[in-house]
Design a protein around this motif. Structure first.
Motif, PDB file in Angstrom:
ATOM      1  N   PHE A 105       0.825  -1.202   0.000  1.00 36.31           N
ATOM      2  CA  PHE A 105       0.000   0.000   0.000  1.00 36.31           C
ATOM      3  C   PHE A 105       0.860   1.253   0.000  1.00 36.31           C
ATOM      4  CE2 PHE A 105      -2.589   3.307   2.080  1.00 36.31           C
ATOM      5  CZ  PHE A 105      -3.594   3.386   1.126  1.00 36.31           C
ATOM      6  N   PHE A 106       1.925   1.247   0.765  1.00 33.82           N
ATOM      7  CA  PHE A 106       2.857   2.376   0.820  1.00 33.82           C
ATOM      8  C   PHE A 106       3.374   2.663  -0.602  1.00 33.82           C
ATOM      9  CE2 PHE A 106       5.565   4.401   4.262  1.00 33.82           C
ATOM     10  CZ  PHE A 106       6.220   5.304   3.441  1.00 33.82           C
ATOM     11  N   THR A 107       3.799   1.605  -1.297  1.00 36.88           N
ATOM     12  CA  THR A 107       4.317   1.749  -2.662  1.00 36.88           C
ATOM     13  C   THR A 107       3.254   2.318  -3.595  1.00 36.88           C
ATOM     14  OG1 THR A 107       5.831  -0.112  -2.339  1.00 36.88           O
ATOM     15  CG2 THR A 107       5.321   0.496  -4.620  1.00 36.88           C
ATOM     16  N   SER A 108       2.028   1.811  -3.485  1.00 42.47           N
ATOM     17  CA  SER A 108       0.947   2.273  -4.348  1.00 42.47           C
ATOM     18  C   SER A 108       0.646   3.748  -4.134  1.00 42.47           C
ATOM     19  CB  SER A 108      -0.312   1.440  -4.086  1.00 42.47           C
ATOM     20  OG  SER A 108      -1.377   1.889  -4.899  1.00 42.47           O
ATOM     21  N   MET A 109       0.626   4.187  -2.875  1.00 41.20           N
ATOM     22  CA  MET A 109       0.337   5.589  -2.597  1.00 41.20           C
ATOM     23  C   MET A 109       1.409   6.498  -3.176  1.00 41.20           C
ATOM     24  SD  MET A 109      -1.611   6.279   0.984  1.00 41.20           S
ATOM     25  CE  MET A 109      -2.010   7.916   0.371  1.00 41.20           C
ATOM     26  N   VAL A 110       2.657   6.117  -3.055  1.00 43.16           N
ATOM     27  CA  VAL A 110       3.743   6.940  -3.591  1.00 43.16           C
ATOM     28  C   VAL A 110       3.679   6.969  -5.125  1.00 43.16           C
ATOM     29  CG1 VAL A 110       6.252   7.142  -3.823  1.00 43.16           C
ATOM     30  CG2 VAL A 110       5.242   6.620  -1.593  1.00 43.16           C
ATOM     31  N   GLU A 111       3.390   5.829  -5.733  1.00 41.70           N
ATOM     32  CA  GLU A 111       3.255   5.778  -7.190  1.00 41.70           C
ATOM     33  C   GLU A 111       2.136   6.700  -7.664  1.00 41.70           C
ATOM     34  OE1 GLU A 111       2.546   1.682  -7.978  1.00 41.70           O
ATOM     35  OE2 GLU A 111       4.685   1.149  -8.059  1.00 41.70           O
ATOM     36  N   GLN A 112       0.987   6.638  -6.974  1.00 38.22           N
ATOM     37  CA  GLN A 112      -0.153   7.468  -7.357  1.00 38.22           C
ATOM     38  C   GLN A 112       0.152   8.947  -7.156  1.00 38.22           C
ATOM     39  OE1 GLN A 112      -2.937   6.656  -8.854  1.00 38.22           O
ATOM     40  NE2 GLN A 112      -2.554   4.464  -8.873  1.00 38.22           N
ATOM     41  N   ALA A 113       0.856   9.269  -6.084  1.00 38.19           N
ATOM     42  CA  ALA A 113       1.210  10.671  -5.832  1.00 38.19           C
ATOM     43  C   ALA A 113       2.097  11.199  -6.950  1.00 38.19           C
ATOM     44  CB  ALA A 113       1.916  10.799  -4.482  1.00 38.19           C
ATOM     45  N   ALA A 114       3.102  10.424  -7.353  1.00 36.46           N
ATOM     46  CA  ALA A 114       4.003  10.852  -8.427  1.00 36.46           C
ATOM     47  C   ALA A 114       3.241  11.032  -9.735  1.00 36.46           C
ATOM     48  CB  ALA A 114       5.125   9.830  -8.596  1.00 36.46           C
ATOM     49  N   ALA A 175       6.635  14.532  -1.336  1.00 40.72           N
ATOM     50  CA  ALA A 175       7.812  14.718  -2.192  1.00 40.72           C
ATOM     51  C   ALA A 175       7.569  14.169  -3.593  1.00 40.72           C
ATOM     52  CB  ALA A 175       9.025  14.037  -1.561  1.00 40.72           C
ATOM     53  N   ALA A 176       6.971  12.985  -3.678  1.00 39.92           N
ATOM     54  CA  ALA A 176       6.696  12.383  -4.986  1.00 39.92           C
ATOM     55  C   ALA A 176       5.714  13.234  -5.781  1.00 39.92           C
ATOM     56  CB  ALA A 176       6.149  10.973  -4.805  1.00 39.92           C
ATOM     57  N   LEU A 177       4.748  13.800  -5.072  1.00 42.08           N
ATOM     58  CA  LEU A 177       3.714  14.617  -5.700  1.00 42.08           C
ATOM     59  C   LEU A 177       4.293  15.895  -6.287  1.00 42.08           C
ATOM     60  CD1 LEU A 177       0.560  14.771  -6.009  1.00 42.08           C
ATOM     61  CD2 LEU A 177       0.568  16.074  -3.905  1.00 42.08           C
ATOM     62  N   HIS A 178       5.102  16.585  -5.515  1.00 39.31           N
ATOM     63  CA  HIS A 178       5.580  17.899  -5.933  1.00 39.31           C
ATOM     64  C   HIS A 178       6.860  17.855  -6.760  1.00 39.31           C
ATOM     65  CE1 HIS A 178       2.506  20.253  -3.985  1.00 39.31           C
ATOM     66  NE2 HIS A 178       2.580  19.426  -2.962  1.00 39.31           N
ATOM     67  N   ASP A 179       7.608  16.754  -6.668  1.00 40.60           N
ATOM     68  CA  ASP A 179       8.847  16.656  -7.442  1.00 40.60           C
ATOM     69  C   ASP A 179       8.732  15.684  -8.612  1.00 40.60           C
ATOM     70  OD1 ASP A 179      10.017  18.452  -5.708  1.00 40.60           O
ATOM     71  OD2 ASP A 179      10.848  16.896  -4.410  1.00 40.60           O
ATOM     72  N   ASP A 182      10.483   9.818 -10.548  1.00 42.60           N
ATOM     73  CA  ASP A 182      10.400   8.777 -11.567  1.00 42.60           C
ATOM     74  C   ASP A 182      10.448   7.407 -10.889  1.00 42.60           C
ATOM     75  OD1 ASP A 182      13.104   8.206 -10.963  1.00 42.60           O
ATOM     76  OD2 ASP A 182      13.846   9.386 -12.646  1.00 42.60           O
ATOM     77  N   ASP A 183      10.280   6.354 -11.688  1.00 39.40           N
ATOM     78  CA  ASP A 183      10.197   5.003 -11.123  1.00 39.40           C
ATOM     79  C   ASP A 183      11.461   4.628 -10.351  1.00 39.40           C
ATOM     80  OD1 ASP A 183       7.712   4.787 -12.253  1.00 39.40           O
ATOM     81  OD2 ASP A 183       8.353   3.550 -13.940  1.00 39.40           O
ATOM     82  N   GLU A 184      12.617   5.023 -10.899  1.00 44.71           N
ATOM     83  CA  GLU A 184      13.878   4.644 -10.259  1.00 44.71           C
ATOM     84  C   GLU A 184      14.037   5.320  -8.902  1.00 44.71           C
ATOM     85  OE1 GLU A 184      18.709   4.782 -11.103  1.00 44.71           O
ATOM     86  OE2 GLU A 184      17.284   5.295 -12.706  1.00 44.71           O
ATOM     87  N   LEU A 185      13.696   6.608  -8.824  1.00 51.79           N
ATOM     88  CA  LEU A 185      13.810   7.314  -7.551  1.00 51.79           C
ATOM     89  C   LEU A 185      12.807   6.774  -6.536  1.00 51.79           C
ATOM     90  CD1 LEU A 185      15.040   9.471  -5.795  1.00 51.79           C
ATOM     91  CD2 LEU A 185      13.528  11.166  -6.870  1.00 51.79           C
ATOM     92  N   GLN A 186      11.617   6.451  -6.988  1.00 56.78           N
ATOM     93  CA  GLN A 186      10.631   5.841  -6.094  1.00 56.78           C
ATOM     94  C   GLN A 186      11.185   4.547  -5.503  1.00 56.78           C
ATOM     95  OE1 GLN A 186       6.558   5.444  -7.680  1.00 56.78           O
ATOM     96  NE2 GLN A 186       7.099   6.983  -9.191  1.00 56.78           N
ATOM     97  N   ALA A 187      11.718   3.688  -6.363  1.00 57.47           N
ATOM     98  CA  ALA A 187      12.224   2.390  -5.917  1.00 57.47           C
ATOM     99  C   ALA A 187      13.371   2.547  -4.921  1.00 57.47           C
ATOM    100  CB  ALA A 187      12.667   1.555  -7.115  1.00 57.47           C
ATOM    101  N   ARG A 188      14.319   3.443  -5.214  1.00 54.58           N
ATOM    102  CA  ARG A 188      15.463   3.629  -4.322  1.00 54.58           C
ATOM    103  C   ARG A 188      15.028   4.204  -2.971  1.00 54.58           C
ATOM    104  NH1 ARG A 188      17.871   6.407  -8.637  1.00 54.58           N
ATOM    105  NH2 ARG A 188      18.037   8.274  -7.304  1.00 54.58           N
ATOM    106  N   THR A 189      14.150   5.181  -3.011  1.00 56.31           N
ATOM    107  CA  THR A 189      13.701   5.816  -1.769  1.00 56.31           C
ATOM    108  C   THR A 189      12.910   4.833  -0.913  1.00 56.31           C
ATOM    109  OG1 THR A 189      13.589   7.964  -2.885  1.00 56.31           O
ATOM    110  CG2 THR A 189      12.411   7.753  -0.788  1.00 56.31           C
TER     111      THR A 189
END
Length: 199
Positions: A105-114, A175-179, A182-189
């Motif tokens: 769920f955490f991953t999904s929310m960040v993906e949706q925000a980005a 951060a994902a929403l306003h910046d 990308d997929d790589e930064l999401q995965a690393r973070t």
């Protein structure tokens, strides 16, 4: 789950839903929202209602019947996202993998925000700010359940508490929403965040 969704400016408003609509009107509304999401993601502020109508395969008048203004359409996209997240977390609580449900769920929310950066930018240009903390905290109870299940399954350290999870989730989504991560930064973070949560 509440039957009201938070508006983009933080106020509680009735959800812009398809309840009470005829079947064909519901289908049109769904197509319009899907088309609008694609158009605004691709074209940003230059995306037009006419283009949304064309991609949805409906007349412009049909778009305006559902969403009288572009702002109303953007608000509906945000409301639709919140509804989808509510359904997703409910399904994870009901039958997801206990040890990994919280991370999913955490991953999904960040993906949706980005993915929603363009919509949020367009709302901001209209003077409407989207408070990320509100939808996150509105899901506090099911997030608590996911955390408890993950800890019981040995997937998350016992000393982790709900406030920390909410703080991390809010910060990452903001951060994902306003910046526009990308997929790589999401995965690393997320790898760093999850390493800190795991035993």
């Amino acid at each position: 789950m509440t039957s009201r969704t938070p508006a983009a400016d933080g106020r509680s408003t009735p959800p812009a839903s398809s309840q009470g609509l005829r079947a064909d009107a519901r289908r049109n509304r769904t197509r319009i929202l899907e088309a609008a999401e694609a158009v605004f993601a691709e074209r940003g502020a230059s995306g037009s209602t006419e283009e949304v109508a064309r991609r949805a395969g409906v007349a412009v008048g049909t778009v305006f019947r559902h969403f009288p203004t572009k702002e109303a359409l953007l608000r509906a996209l945000v409301g639709d996202l919140v509804t989808r997240l509510e359904r997703e977390i409910t399904a994870l609580v009901a039958g997801g993998e206990a040890a990994t449900g919280l991370f999913a769920f955490f991953t999904s929310m960040v993906e949706q925000a980005a993915a929603k950066r363009t919509v949020v930018d367009l709302l901001a240009a209209s003077g409407i700010d989207l408070p990320v903390a509100k939808p996150v905290h509105a899901l506090r109870q099911p997030i608590t359940e996911l955390l408890t299940r993950a800890q019981q399954a040995g997937g998350v350290r016992d000393e982790v508490r709900v406030p920390e999870v909410l703080a991390l989730l809010t910060a990452c989504c903001q951060a994902a929403l306003h910046d526009g991560w990308d997929d790589e930064l999401q995965a690393r973070t997320l790898a760093v965040v999850f390493a800190g949560l795991r035993p």
